[in-house]
Design a protein around this motif. Sequence first.
Motif, PDB file in Angstrom:
ATOM      1  N   GLY A   1      14.693  52.259  41.809  1.00  0.00           N
ATOM      2  CA  GLY A   1      14.053  53.495  41.393  1.00  0.00           C
ATOM      3  C   GLY A   1      14.915  54.432  40.563  1.00  0.00           C
ATOM      4  N   GLU A   2      16.175  54.099  40.359  1.00  0.00           N
ATOM      5  CA  GLU A   2      17.097  54.929  39.581  1.00  0.00           C
ATOM      6  C   GLU A   2      17.395  54.261  38.242  1.00  0.00           C
ATOM      7  OE1 GLU A   2      18.690  57.939  40.483  1.00  0.00           O
ATOM      8  OE2 GLU A   2      17.316  57.961  42.183  1.00  0.00           O
ATOM      9  N   GLU A   3      17.424  55.046  37.176  1.00  0.00           N
ATOM     10  CA  GLU A   3      17.766  54.513  35.865  1.00  0.00           C
ATOM     11  C   GLU A   3      19.280  54.462  35.696  1.00  0.00           C
ATOM     12  OE1 GLU A   3      15.838  56.900  32.890  1.00  0.00           O
ATOM     13  OE2 GLU A   3      13.994  55.722  33.059  1.00  0.00           O
ATOM     14  N   TYR A   4      19.746  53.444  34.996  1.00  0.00           N
ATOM     15  CA  TYR A   4      21.161  53.354  34.648  1.00  0.00           C
ATOM     16  C   TYR A   4      21.310  52.726  33.271  1.00  0.00           C
ATOM     17  CZ  TYR A   4      21.347  48.329  35.800  1.00  0.00           C
ATOM     18  OH  TYR A   4      21.157  46.973  35.814  1.00  0.00           O
ATOM     19  N   LEU A   5      22.400  53.049  32.600  1.00  0.00           N
ATOM     20  CA  LEU A   5      22.649  52.529  31.262  1.00  0.00           C
ATOM     21  C   LEU A   5      23.251  51.127  31.340  1.00  0.00           C
ATOM     22  CD1 LEU A   5      24.214  55.654  29.523  1.00  0.00           C
ATOM     23  CD2 LEU A   5      21.886  54.790  29.303  1.00  0.00           C
ATOM     24  N   ALA A   6      22.784  50.260  30.455  1.00  0.00           N
ATOM     25  CA  ALA A   6      23.360  48.919  30.368  1.00  0.00           C
ATOM     26  C   ALA A   6      24.764  49.050  29.798  1.00  0.00           C
ATOM     27  CB  ALA A   6      22.505  48.032  29.471  1.00  0.00           C
ATOM     28  N   ALA A   7      25.723  48.424  30.467  1.00  0.00           N
ATOM     29  CA  ALA A   7      27.122  48.500  30.023  1.00  0.00           C
ATOM     30  C   ALA A   7      27.816  47.183  30.353  1.00  0.00           C
ATOM     31  CB  ALA A   7      27.830  49.661  30.723  1.00  0.00           C
ATOM     32  N   GLN A   8      28.936  46.948  29.678  1.00  0.00           N
ATOM     33  CA  GLN A   8      29.688  45.731  29.963  1.00  0.00           C
ATOM     34  C   GLN A   8      31.180  45.962  29.816  1.00  0.00           C
ATOM     35  OE1 GLN A   8      28.741  42.474  27.348  1.00  0.00           O
ATOM     36  NE2 GLN A   8      30.038  43.220  25.719  1.00  0.00           N
ATOM     37  N   MET A   9      31.926  45.122  30.516  1.00  0.00           N
ATOM     38  CA  MET A   9      33.382  45.077  30.404  1.00  0.00           C
ATOM     39  C   MET A   9      33.748  43.956  29.452  1.00  0.00           C
ATOM     40  SD  MET A   9      34.843  47.397  32.164  1.00  0.00           S
ATOM     41  CE  MET A   9      36.471  46.791  31.744  1.00  0.00           C
ATOM     42  N   ASP A  10      34.776  44.188  28.669  1.00  0.00           N
ATOM     43  CA  ASP A  10      35.340  43.166  27.781  1.00  0.00           C
ATOM     44  C   ASP A  10      36.828  43.100  28.102  1.00  0.00           C
ATOM     45  OD1 ASP A  10      36.458  41.638  25.756  1.00  0.00           O
ATOM     46  OD2 ASP A  10      35.683  42.876  24.117  1.00  0.00           O
ATOM     47  N   TYR A  11      37.235  42.009  28.754  1.00  0.00           N
ATOM     48  CA  TYR A  11      38.645  41.801  29.074  1.00  0.00           C
ATOM     49  C   TYR A  11      39.248  40.866  28.029  1.00  0.00           C
ATOM     50  CZ  TYR A  11      37.597  43.762  33.649  1.00  0.00           C
ATOM     51  OH  TYR A  11      37.210  44.593  34.669  1.00  0.00           O
ATOM     52  N   THR A  12      40.321  41.313  27.365  1.00  0.00           N
ATOM     53  CA  THR A  12      41.060  40.449  26.457  1.00  0.00           C
ATOM     54  C   THR A  12      42.093  39.709  27.296  1.00  0.00           C
ATOM     55  OG1 THR A  12      40.772  42.034  24.662  1.00  0.00           O
ATOM     56  CG2 THR A  12      42.487  40.353  24.376  1.00  0.00           C
ATOM     57  N   LEU A  13      42.000  38.378  27.271  1.00  0.00           N
ATOM     58  CA  LEU A  13      42.846  37.554  28.127  1.00  0.00           C
ATOM     59  C   LEU A  13      44.134  37.157  27.421  1.00  0.00           C
ATOM     60  CD1 LEU A  13      40.034  35.229  29.530  1.00  0.00           C
ATOM     61  CD2 LEU A  13      40.923  37.357  30.526  1.00  0.00           C
ATOM     62  N   GLY A  14      45.202  37.079  28.191  1.00  0.00           N
ATOM     63  CA  GLY A  14      46.504  36.658  27.675  1.00  0.00           C
ATOM     64  C   GLY A  14      46.878  35.292  28.230  1.00  0.00           C
ATOM     65  N   LYS A  15      48.150  35.171  28.590  1.00  0.00           N
ATOM     66  CA  LYS A  15      48.638  33.869  29.048  1.00  0.00           C
ATOM     67  C   LYS A  15      48.216  33.594  30.496  1.00  0.00           C
ATOM     68  CE  LYS A  15      53.131  35.752  30.220  1.00  0.00           C
ATOM     69  NZ  LYS A  15      53.849  36.725  29.479  1.00  0.00           N
ATOM     70  N   ILE A  16      48.159  32.311  30.821  1.00  0.00           N
ATOM     71  CA  ILE A  16      47.854  31.892  32.183  1.00  0.00           C
ATOM     72  C   ILE A  16      49.133  32.043  33.013  1.00  0.00           C
ATOM     73  CG2 ILE A  16      47.193  29.937  33.658  1.00  0.00           C
ATOM     74  CD1 ILE A  16      45.407  29.030  31.270  1.00  0.00           C
ATOM     75  N   LEU A  17      49.042  32.842  34.072  1.00  0.00           N
ATOM     76  CA  LEU A  17      50.199  33.144  34.901  1.00  0.00           C
ATOM     77  C   LEU A  17      50.368  32.156  36.047  1.00  0.00           C
ATOM     78  CD1 LEU A  17      49.625  37.008  35.124  1.00  0.00           C
ATOM     79  CD2 LEU A  17      51.106  35.776  33.529  1.00  0.00           C
ATOM     80  N   GLU A  18      49.237  31.617  36.504  1.00  0.00           N
ATOM     81  CA  GLU A  18      49.256  30.672  37.633  1.00  0.00           C
ATOM     82  C   GLU A  18      47.990  29.843  37.579  1.00  0.00           C
ATOM     83  OE1 GLU A  18      48.927  31.080  42.469  1.00  0.00           O
ATOM     84  OE2 GLU A  18      50.015  32.651  41.395  1.00  0.00           O
ATOM     85  N   LYS A  19      48.080  28.594  38.034  1.00  0.00           N
ATOM     86  CA  LYS A  19      46.870  27.768  38.112  1.00  0.00           C
ATOM     87  C   LYS A  19      46.955  26.819  39.298  1.00  0.00           C
ATOM     88  CE  LYS A  19      48.345  24.594  34.474  1.00  0.00           C
ATOM     89  NZ  LYS A  19      47.987  23.993  33.204  1.00  0.00           N
ATOM     90  N   HIS A  20      45.795  26.611  39.890  1.00  0.00           N
ATOM     91  CA  HIS A  20      45.658  25.649  40.995  1.00  0.00           C
ATOM     92  C   HIS A  20      44.422  24.835  40.709  1.00  0.00           C
ATOM     93  CE1 HIS A  20      45.622  23.915  44.986  1.00  0.00           C
ATOM     94  NE2 HIS A  20      44.326  24.160  44.991  1.00  0.00           N
ATOM     95  N   ILE A  21      44.637  23.607  40.302  1.00  0.00           N
ATOM     96  CA  ILE A  21      43.520  22.713  39.939  1.00  0.00           C
ATOM     97  C   ILE A  21      43.738  21.402  40.684  1.00  0.00           C
ATOM     98  CG2 ILE A  21      42.324  21.586  38.033  1.00  0.00           C
ATOM     99  CD1 ILE A  21      43.732  23.718  36.232  1.00  0.00           C
ATOM    100  N   ASP A  22      42.711  21.008  41.446  1.00  0.00           N
ATOM    101  CA  ASP A  22      42.817  19.731  42.178  1.00  0.00           C
ATOM    102  C   ASP A  22      42.566  18.565  41.278  1.00  0.00           C
ATOM    103  OD1 ASP A  22      43.527  20.836  44.569  1.00  0.00           O
ATOM    104  OD2 ASP A  22      41.472  21.027  45.274  1.00  0.00           O
TER     105      ASP A  22
END
Length: 129
Positions: free
Chosen positions: A108-129
């Motif tokens: 029942g409440e109006e809100y404005l459509a918005a988005q985040m844009d994250y600029t990604l850098g290097k991979i600091l850690e990874k765990h992949i099986d």
Amino acid sequence: MNILTLSIKQKYFDEILAGTKTHEYREIRPTNAKKYITYLCGGKEYKADEELPEEGEIELKPIQYDAIKLLTGEYRGKRPYIIVEVKDAEASILTNNEGNDIVYTYKGEEYLAAQMDYTLGKILEKHID
């Protein structure tokens, strides 16, 4: 280190690993806004939109994260993840083709459509099986 944890589809997870996807976008909704932004109005910062004054120009201020932990896979057991540096974060209000703000209704409440844009850098850690 301030780390934001998000789930992501395998396709985009793989693109980030390969270095071909350098931005992560997230829709800002009333249910998740506190995770992404605070509000600036009249020189004051507000954590929730219900605290905002009725009048005045409102700016979206991204919450600063050093990295994003991206998880993929099923919600059980040990899930594959990567932790990626955040180089920049920008919150923006979305507009239609005529330049007008896009407005949605939630509980029942109006809100404005918005988005985040994250600029990604290097991979600091990874765990992949």
